[in-house]
Design a protein around this motif. Sequence first.
Motif, mmCIF file in Angstrom:
data_model
loop_
_atom_site.group_PDB
_atom_site.id
_atom_site.type_symbol
_atom_site.label_atom_id
_atom_site.label_comp_id
_atom_site.label_asym_id
_atom_site.label_seq_id
_atom_site.Cartn_x
_atom_site.Cartn_y
_atom_site.Cartn_z
ATOM 1 N N ILE A 86 0.819 -1.354 0.033
ATOM 2 C CA ILE A 86 -0.124 0.022 0.127
ATOM 3 C C ILE A 86 0.926 1.206 0.053
ATOM 4 O O ILE A 86 0.544 2.118 -0.823
ATOM 5 N N LEU A 87 1.827 1.237 0.732
ATOM 6 C CA LEU A 87 2.815 2.347 0.870
ATOM 7 C C LEU A 87 3.593 2.604 -0.501
ATOM 8 O O LEU A 87 3.416 3.805 -0.966
ATOM 9 N N LEU A 88 3.696 1.416 -1.040
ATOM 10 C CA LEU A 88 4.507 1.740 -2.474
ATOM 11 C C LEU A 88 3.376 2.242 -3.605
ATOM 12 O O LEU A 88 4.003 2.966 -4.447
ATOM 13 N N TYR A 89 2.212 1.783 -3.520
ATOM 14 C CA TYR A 89 1.088 2.136 -4.177
ATOM 15 C C TYR A 89 0.924 3.547 -4.428
ATOM 16 O O TYR A 89 0.738 4.154 -5.360
ATOM 17 N N LEU A 90 0.787 4.055 -3.052
ATOM 18 C CA LEU A 90 0.244 5.344 -2.899
ATOM 19 C C LEU A 90 1.344 6.334 -3.320
ATOM 20 O O LEU A 90 1.149 7.484 -3.867
ATOM 21 N N THR A 91 2.466 6.050 -3.067
ATOM 22 C CA THR A 91 3.753 6.979 -3.450
ATOM 23 C C THR A 91 3.641 6.937 -5.087
ATOM 24 O O THR A 91 4.075 8.061 -5.410
ATOM 25 N N GLN A 92 3.578 5.640 -5.521
ATOM 26 C CA GLN A 92 3.653 5.555 -6.889
ATOM 27 C C GLN A 92 2.476 6.537 -7.790
ATOM 28 O O GLN A 92 2.831 7.316 -8.562
ATOM 29 N N HIS A 93 1.443 6.553 -7.138
ATOM 30 C CA HIS A 93 0.561 7.162 -7.891
ATOM 31 C C HIS A 93 0.105 8.523 -7.172
ATOM 32 O O HIS A 93 -0.687 9.583 -8.044
ATOM 33 N N TYR A 94 0.306 8.833 -6.093
ATOM 34 C CA TYR A 94 0.040 10.182 -5.360
ATOM 35 C C TYR A 94 1.045 10.905 -4.565
ATOM 36 O O TYR A 94 0.735 11.778 -4.113
ATOM 37 N N ASP A 95 2.064 10.642 -4.933
ATOM 38 C CA ASP A 95 3.359 11.557 -4.350
ATOM 39 C C ASP A 95 4.085 11.932 -5.704
ATOM 40 O O ASP A 95 5.257 11.356 -5.636
ATOM 41 N N PRO A 96 3.718 12.668 -6.564
ATOM 42 C CA PRO A 96 4.227 13.095 -7.866
ATOM 43 C C PRO A 96 5.537 13.893 -7.478
ATOM 44 O O PRO A 96 6.537 13.978 -8.403
ATOM 45 N N GLU A 97 5.908 14.616 -6.351
ATOM 46 C CA GLU A 97 6.910 15.386 -6.202
ATOM 47 C C GLU A 97 7.973 14.470 -5.280
ATOM 48 O O GLU A 97 9.063 14.960 -4.947
ATOM 49 N N TYR A 98 7.678 13.259 -5.082
ATOM 50 C CA TYR A 98 8.645 12.472 -4.270
ATOM 51 C C TYR A 98 8.904 12.829 -3.025
ATOM 52 O O TYR A 98 10.083 12.914 -2.458
ATOM 53 N N LYS A 99 8.056 13.373 -2.294
ATOM 54 C CA LYS A 99 8.186 13.984 -0.708
ATOM 55 C C LYS A 99 8.703 12.724 0.196
ATOM 56 O O LYS A 99 9.048 12.865 1.104
ATOM 57 N N PHE A 100 7.966 11.627 -0.156
ATOM 58 C CA PHE A 100 8.038 10.426 0.628
ATOM 59 C C PHE A 100 8.527 9.143 0.249
ATOM 60 O O PHE A 100 8.484 8.210 0.710
ATOM 61 N N MET A 101 8.927 9.401 -0.812
ATOM 62 C CA MET A 101 9.928 8.185 -1.808
ATOM 63 C C MET A 101 10.849 8.771 -2.621
ATOM 64 O O MET A 101 10.906 10.086 -2.685
ATOM 65 N N PHE A 102 11.614 8.120 -3.102
ATOM 66 C CA PHE A 102 12.664 8.445 -4.071
ATOM 67 C C PHE A 102 12.469 8.048 -5.414
ATOM 68 O O PHE A 102 11.663 6.868 -5.781
ATOM 69 N N TYR B 89 17.200 9.696 9.502
ATOM 70 C CA TYR B 89 16.251 8.755 8.971
ATOM 71 C C TYR B 89 16.916 7.776 8.173
ATOM 72 O O TYR B 89 18.335 7.721 7.758
ATOM 73 N N LEU B 90 16.283 6.523 8.000
ATOM 74 C CA LEU B 90 16.938 5.365 7.291
ATOM 75 C C LEU B 90 17.505 5.635 5.932
ATOM 76 O O LEU B 90 18.526 4.850 5.625
ATOM 77 N N VAL B 91 16.828 6.424 5.126
ATOM 78 C CA VAL B 91 17.251 6.379 3.629
ATOM 79 C C VAL B 91 17.597 8.125 3.164
ATOM 80 O O VAL B 91 16.776 8.736 3.685
ATOM 81 N N GLY B 92 18.250 8.267 2.243
ATOM 82 C CA GLY B 92 18.549 9.529 1.787
ATOM 83 C C GLY B 92 19.929 10.000 2.091
ATOM 84 O O GLY B 92 20.727 9.385 2.855
ATOM 85 N N ASP B 93 20.443 10.933 1.190
ATOM 86 C CA ASP B 93 21.600 11.390 1.284
ATOM 87 C C ASP B 93 21.994 12.018 2.801
ATOM 88 O O ASP B 93 21.026 12.676 3.183
ATOM 89 N N GLY B 94 23.250 12.260 3.041
ATOM 90 C CA GLY B 94 23.661 12.948 4.157
ATOM 91 C C GLY B 94 22.989 12.199 5.298
ATOM 92 O O GLY B 94 23.135 11.328 5.657
ATOM 93 N N ARG B 95 22.135 12.867 6.188
ATOM 94 C CA ARG B 95 21.532 12.371 7.552
ATOM 95 C C ARG B 95 20.161 11.803 7.110
ATOM 96 O O ARG B 95 19.522 11.250 8.012
ATOM 97 N N GLY B 96 19.761 11.757 5.685
ATOM 98 C CA GLY B 96 18.740 10.969 5.376
ATOM 99 C C GLY B 96 17.341 12.005 5.549
ATOM 100 O O GLY B 96 17.344 13.113 5.787
ATOM 101 N N ARG B 97 16.318 11.555 4.903
ATOM 102 C CA ARG B 97 14.909 12.234 4.754
ATOM 103 C C ARG B 97 14.006 11.323 5.047
ATOM 104 O O ARG B 97 14.005 10.246 4.716
ATOM 105 N N TYR B 98 12.917 11.802 5.570
ATOM 106 C CA TYR B 98 11.604 11.040 6.095
ATOM 107 C C TYR B 98 11.281 10.524 4.804
ATOM 108 O O TYR B 98 10.771 11.084 3.841
ATOM 109 N N SER B 99 10.795 9.128 4.729
ATOM 110 C CA SER B 99 10.187 8.459 3.582
ATOM 111 C C SER B 99 9.341 7.240 4.225
ATOM 112 O O SER B 99 9.353 6.924 5.086
ATOM 113 N N ILE B 100 8.867 6.418 3.092
ATOM 114 C CA ILE B 100 8.027 5.206 3.529
ATOM 115 C C ILE B 100 8.941 4.266 4.025
ATOM 116 O O ILE B 100 8.417 3.144 4.619
#
Length: 285
Positions: A82-98, A166-177
């Motif tokens: 569900i998390l992957l589905y929601l970010t695929q379709h409804y997170d166009p700016e990749y705020k919560f995924m990469f 946070y677990l993932v992201g450059d530097g100290r990471g950023r909040y994501s799914i």
Amino acid sequence: MSTVVSPSFQFYTQATPNGHKVSVLLEELKATYGIRYTVRSIELFRNEQKQPWFVKINPNGRIPAIVDETRKNFNVFESAAILLYLTQHYDPEYKFMFDPVRDSNNYSEALQWIFLSHGGIGPMQGQAAHFVRFSPEKIPYATARYQTEIKRLYSVLESRLTSRDYLVGDGRGRYSIADMNCFPWYEPHRPEKESSIFMSLAPSFVCRVRAHAWCGIPDSDMKEFPNIDAWIKRCEERPATYEGLGIPKRQSKMTEEEMEGLAEKARGMFNPASEVKMDRMFMPA
């Protein structure tokens, strides 16, 4: 605020770690893009999740699940899916995924941490909870086996969060799914804070616990994991995430005595002669 085409969902859930993964993302998407959703609480200890109408939505008979009314009532089950589905379709700016194309390494790392949580942390805590709280007989080997594995997984996260926010992201990471899929399985060492980490047994009897405590791991042991503790608090400080942790209803924590009292009431549901069969206390969905 960014906008997308007014998506709307039916969200079937209960106050479990798996349910909170999705409610947290839904609240974050609501705050960022203005999505809409309706919550339907599923009474797990009445086996409502096994009713024919719900099995049509999720053939596995588990929560959470969503119905995407924007996309011809498309059904999605399994919390990570569900998390992957929601970010695929409804997170166009990749705020919560990469972005899988432009940021492919971070995208891959996010999947790796999502799968670690989905295949390890959740199921191991579920098994520990069963043998600690609900097994008709005490099996020390089983209890020790799952508690040891839980602590090993905690140590993996503790190491990852060294010098990271946070677990993932450059530097100290950023909040994501990647974070959302994992942190609801923990509770910070903060006994005065209200939270809703567990589930409803019935409309008038709600279980409120720290997930690690429900598995028989005391708060004192969690002091070994200060990076995890700081990470959870950091996640919970986000207003939308905090709101998501209160869906379907925010509850206070339980004491050890209250947890044992609840377990005593529930053990009969593991008896094959019981008219009501318990599905599971923790679901890996």
